[in-house]
Design a protein around this motif. Sequence first.
Motif, PDB file in Angstrom:
ATOM      1  N   THR A  36       0.833  -1.208   0.000  1.00 27.99           N
ATOM      2  CA  THR A  36       0.000   0.000   0.000  1.00 27.99           C
ATOM      3  C   THR A  36       0.865   1.254   0.000  1.00 27.99           C
ATOM      4  OG1 THR A  36      -1.771  -1.170   1.155  1.00 27.99           O
ATOM      5  CG2 THR A  36      -1.812   1.236   1.273  1.00 27.99           C
ATOM      6  N   LEU A  37       1.901   1.269   0.821  1.00 30.13           N
ATOM      7  CA  LEU A  37       2.806   2.420   0.863  1.00 30.13           C
ATOM      8  C   LEU A  37       3.518   2.596  -0.477  1.00 30.13           C
ATOM      9  CD1 LEU A  37       4.253   1.862   4.440  1.00 30.13           C
ATOM     10  CD2 LEU A  37       2.795   3.782   3.726  1.00 30.13           C
ATOM     11  N   ALA A  38       3.931   1.498  -1.083  1.00 35.55           N
ATOM     12  CA  ALA A  38       4.609   1.574  -2.381  1.00 35.55           C
ATOM     13  C   ALA A  38       3.684   2.142  -3.445  1.00 35.55           C
ATOM     14  CB  ALA A  38       5.115   0.197  -2.792  1.00 35.55           C
ATOM     15  N   LEU A  39       2.443   1.690  -3.441  1.00 37.91           N
ATOM     16  CA  LEU A  39       1.476   2.199  -4.412  1.00 37.91           C
ATOM     17  C   LEU A  39       1.167   3.684  -4.183  1.00 37.91           C
ATOM     18  CD1 LEU A  39      -0.934  -0.857  -4.542  1.00 37.91           C
ATOM     19  CD2 LEU A  39       0.558  -0.042  -6.382  1.00 37.91           C
ATOM     20  N   ASN A  40       1.350   4.118  -2.944  1.00 40.44           N
ATOM     21  CA  ASN A  40       1.126   5.518  -2.595  1.00 40.44           C
ATOM     22  C   ASN A  40       2.424   6.338  -2.727  1.00 40.44           C
ATOM     23  OD1 ASN A  40      -0.915   7.331  -1.887  1.00 40.44           O
ATOM     24  ND2 ASN A  40      -0.289   7.329   0.257  1.00 40.44           N
ATOM     25  N   ILE A  66       9.806   0.276   2.245  1.00 35.68           N
ATOM     26  CA  ILE A  66      10.991  -0.564   2.458  1.00 35.68           C
ATOM     27  C   ILE A  66      11.126  -0.925   3.932  1.00 35.68           C
ATOM     28  CG2 ILE A  66      13.524  -0.560   2.393  1.00 35.68           C
ATOM     29  CD1 ILE A  66      13.245   1.135  -0.220  1.00 35.68           C
ATOM     30  N   GLU A  67      10.894   0.035   4.831  1.00 32.21           N
ATOM     31  CA  GLU A  67      10.991  -0.223   6.274  1.00 32.21           C
ATOM     32  C   GLU A  67       9.980  -1.284   6.714  1.00 32.21           C
ATOM     33  OE1 GLU A  67      10.465   3.594   8.124  1.00 32.21           O
ATOM     34  OE2 GLU A  67      12.366   4.366   7.333  1.00 32.21           O
ATOM     35  N   VAL A  68       8.752  -1.169   6.216  1.00 30.78           N
ATOM     36  CA  VAL A  68       7.703  -2.119   6.604  1.00 30.78           C
ATOM     37  C   VAL A  68       7.975  -3.500   6.007  1.00 30.78           C
ATOM     38  CG1 VAL A  68       5.242  -2.628   6.369  1.00 30.78           C
ATOM     39  CG2 VAL A  68       5.968  -0.324   6.963  1.00 30.78           C
ATOM     40  N   LEU A  69       8.425  -3.546   4.765  1.00 26.22           N
ATOM     41  CA  LEU A  69       8.741  -4.835   4.142  1.00 26.22           C
ATOM     42  C   LEU A  69       9.940  -5.505   4.820  1.00 26.22           C
ATOM     43  CD1 LEU A  69       8.151  -3.859   0.408  1.00 26.22           C
ATOM     44  CD2 LEU A  69       6.766  -5.450   1.785  1.00 26.22           C
ATOM     45  N   THR A  70      10.866  -4.702   5.302  1.00 23.62           N
ATOM     46  CA  THR A  70      12.002  -5.246   6.059  1.00 23.62           C
ATOM     47  C   THR A  70      11.509  -5.877   7.355  1.00 23.62           C
ATOM     48  OG1 THR A  70      13.474  -3.608   5.072  1.00 23.62           O
ATOM     49  CG2 THR A  70      14.228  -4.665   7.107  1.00 23.62           C
ATOM     50  N   LYS A  71      10.547  -5.238   8.012  1.00 29.51           N
ATOM     51  CA  LYS A  71       9.956  -5.808   9.226  1.00 29.51           C
ATOM     52  C   LYS A  71       9.239  -7.124   8.888  1.00 29.51           C
ATOM     53  CE  LYS A  71       8.559  -5.951  13.495  1.00 29.51           C
ATOM     54  NZ  LYS A  71       9.486  -6.261  14.583  1.00 29.51           N
ATOM     55  N   TYR A  72       8.558  -7.168   7.739  1.00 31.89           N
ATOM     56  CA  TYR A  72       7.911  -8.403   7.296  1.00 31.89           C
ATOM     57  C   TYR A  72       8.948  -9.528   7.184  1.00 31.89           C
ATOM     58  CZ  TYR A  72       6.007 -11.855   4.065  1.00 31.89           C
ATOM     59  OH  TYR A  72       5.636 -13.041   3.484  1.00 31.89           O
ATOM     60  N   ARG A  73      10.116  -9.202   6.609  1.00 32.49           N
ATOM     61  CA  ARG A  73      11.187 -10.202   6.451  1.00 32.49           C
ATOM     62  C   ARG A  73      11.623 -10.751   7.807  1.00 32.49           C
ATOM     63  NH1 ARG A  73      15.814  -9.718   4.967  1.00 32.49           N
ATOM     64  NH2 ARG A  73      16.112 -11.379   3.484  1.00 32.49           N
ATOM     65  N   GLU A  74      11.689  -9.872   8.801  1.00 29.92           N
ATOM     66  CA  GLU A  74      12.114 -10.300  10.143  1.00 29.92           C
ATOM     67  C   GLU A  74      11.128 -11.294  10.767  1.00 29.92           C
ATOM     68  OE1 GLU A  74      12.554  -6.753  12.483  1.00 29.92           O
ATOM     69  OE2 GLU A  74      14.071  -5.909  11.128  1.00 29.92           O
ATOM     70  N   LEU A  75       9.879 -11.195  10.388  1.00 35.81           N
ATOM     71  CA  LEU A  75       8.833 -12.021  11.002  1.00 35.81           C
ATOM     72  C   LEU A  75       8.534 -13.310  10.241  1.00 35.81           C
ATOM     73  CD1 LEU A  75       6.291  -9.183  11.886  1.00 35.81           C
ATOM     74  CD2 LEU A  75       7.714 -10.466  13.486  1.00 35.81           C
ATOM     75  N   GLN A 127      10.386 -12.876  -3.143  1.00 31.48           N
ATOM     76  CA  GLN A 127       9.538 -11.852  -3.748  1.00 31.48           C
ATOM     77  C   GLN A 127       9.669 -10.519  -2.998  1.00 31.48           C
ATOM     78  OE1 GLN A 127       5.405 -12.950  -4.047  1.00 31.48           O
ATOM     79  NE2 GLN A 127       4.973 -11.360  -5.526  1.00 31.48           N
ATOM     80  N   THR A 128       9.771 -10.594  -1.684  1.00 31.21           N
ATOM     81  CA  THR A 128       9.924  -9.375  -0.878  1.00 31.21           C
ATOM     82  C   THR A 128      11.261  -8.708  -1.169  1.00 31.21           C
ATOM     83  OG1 THR A 128       8.607 -10.461   0.833  1.00 31.21           O
ATOM     84  CG2 THR A 128       9.791  -8.463   1.467  1.00 31.21           C
ATOM     85  N   ASP A 129      12.324  -9.497  -1.266  1.00 30.85           N
ATOM     86  CA  ASP A 129      13.643  -8.935  -1.576  1.00 30.85           C
ATOM     87  C   ASP A 129      13.646  -8.262  -2.946  1.00 30.85           C
ATOM     88  OD1 ASP A 129      14.590  -9.805   0.858  1.00 30.85           O
ATOM     89  OD2 ASP A 129      15.559 -11.598   0.052  1.00 30.85           O
ATOM     90  N   ASP A 130      13.005  -8.877  -3.922  1.00 37.38           N
ATOM     91  CA  ASP A 130      12.907  -8.269  -5.259  1.00 37.38           C
ATOM     92  C   ASP A 130      12.176  -6.931  -5.191  1.00 37.38           C
ATOM     93  OD1 ASP A 130      14.190 -10.458  -6.330  1.00 37.38           O
ATOM     94  OD2 ASP A 130      12.359 -11.400  -7.096  1.00 37.38           O
ATOM     95  N   LEU A 131      11.095  -6.902  -4.432  1.00 37.47           N
ATOM     96  CA  LEU A 131      10.312  -5.672  -4.296  1.00 37.47           C
ATOM     97  C   LEU A 131      11.127  -4.592  -3.582  1.00 37.47           C
ATOM     98  CD1 LEU A 131       7.632  -4.257  -4.767  1.00 37.47           C
ATOM     99  CD2 LEU A 131       6.769  -5.315  -2.671  1.00 37.47           C
ATOM    100  N   ILE A 132      11.803  -4.951  -2.509  1.00 40.43           N
ATOM    101  CA  ILE A 132      12.642  -3.977  -1.782  1.00 40.43           C
ATOM    102  C   ILE A 132      13.729  -3.431  -2.704  1.00 40.43           C
ATOM    103  CG2 ILE A 132      14.356  -3.748   0.057  1.00 40.43           C
ATOM    104  CD1 ILE A 132      12.597  -5.660   1.747  1.00 40.43           C
ATOM    105  N   PHE A 133      14.350  -4.296  -3.517  1.00 42.95           N
ATOM    106  CA  PHE A 133      15.386  -3.865  -4.443  1.00 42.95           C
ATOM    107  C   PHE A 133      14.838  -2.842  -5.436  1.00 42.95           C
ATOM    108  CE2 PHE A 133      17.574  -4.372  -8.549  1.00 42.95           C
ATOM    109  CZ  PHE A 133      18.844  -4.001  -8.166  1.00 42.95           C
ATOM    110  N   LYS A 134      13.664  -3.133  -5.996  1.00 42.84           N
ATOM    111  CA  LYS A 134      13.058  -2.213  -6.971  1.00 42.84           C
ATOM    112  C   LYS A 134      12.656  -0.896  -6.316  1.00 42.84           C
ATOM    113  CE  LYS A 134      11.636  -5.776 -10.132  1.00 42.84           C
ATOM    114  NZ  LYS A 134      10.576  -6.461 -10.844  1.00 42.84           N
TER     115      LYS A 134
END
Length: 199
Positions: A159-163, A170-179, A187-194
Amino acid sequence: MAKIIQFSANPAPEKFGPQRARTKKGEEGVKPNQLNLFTGGKIVKLNHLSPFEEALLTDDHDDKRSARLLYQKAIEAGDSVADAYCNLGILESQEGNNSKAIDCFTMCLKHQPRHYEAHYNLANLFAEAGNYALAKLHYEISIEIEPSFSNCYYNLGLTLALNKQYKEAIEVLTKYRELTPTEDHKQTDDLIFKLSGLL
């Protein structure tokens, strides 16, 4: 000259779908944030299922029409009212009745304002409708109530990326990775990279 980076991942990132309420809130013997060693098992009383338990069992067997009636019966009986409204909202949203779904989720929140599944499901509906401000608000409330619910972080990141709030995404997706387990990170790493390329 500006460098153009394609945002659409291949395949496109998928958001996590609705989160059904499965148990009564505040059950004795169930501590929040405690690992349940009996996941997947179901205790069935030998005498009678409550209206909510019967609705949930019917819903699990994909009998949506009967489940809808049984959730309404649970609401009328005062049995797990908030959870029944939440699950009824999911059934309405799956049939494309978004206004009825929103009504069900808000009725759930009327009975239990800290029902994280209802906030999460409302956020999903608002995100699908393109109302990213309300989606963000409800994802954040859901995270505040249940900070270990990883799906919420992923959907909030999208949602943040679309906005176009790339840094926050990136911060929220990084937290997702931790959990989440490592095998869920590609897929998350690809998105964070982009997204990093868009900063």
